[in-house]
Scaffold this active site. Sequence first.
Site, PDB file in Angstrom:
ATOM      1  N   GLY A   1      52.318  28.427 -64.327  1.00 31.45           N
ATOM      2  CA  GLY A   1      52.487  29.073 -62.990  1.00 31.45           C
ATOM      3  C   GLY A   1      51.251  29.867 -62.857  1.00 31.45           C
ATOM      4  CB  CYS A   2      48.846  31.604 -64.843  1.00 26.20           C
ATOM      5  SG  CYS A   2      50.084  32.736 -65.271  1.00 26.20           S
ATOM      6  CB  ALA A   3      45.404  30.032 -60.770  1.00 24.53           C
TER       7      ALA A   3
END
Length: 143
Positions: free
Chosen positions: A47-49
């Site tokens: 969910g983190c870029a």
Amino acid sequence: MTTINDIKDNFELLEDWDDRYRYVIELGRTLAPLPEAEHSAANKVSGCASQVWLSRQVARAGAGEPVLTYLGDSDAHIVRGLMAILLTLMSNRTAKDILATDAIQVFDELGFREHLTPQRSNGLRAMVERIRRDAAETLAEAS
């Protein structure tokens, strides 16, 4: 050791957001190094870029309550800084304390809601959710 109140006080002293971002990046540089073996798929935060890893250790407090301690790393300087703030708030705490803490509210109080890109906000939420999920699982295992 820096406390969340120290961070809040420093934020109040820094009126300009460029200065605050520099401070956040400096906080990220204070994170203890994450051993290379901990840069694993199991520790990766989805969910983190950016690339983000959180490694958890569980110990028992004097009353037998589980205490969660984290090490973290990211390939993005600002994310490492956000992680440093988050770990100051959530690491070395009992699972119950973690679940009772509204980390997003603390970041909102610091003004991040208006100053993070949507991608960074989503990544921050993913880190918070991961720590909260770990705390809930740890409590369930302890019961």
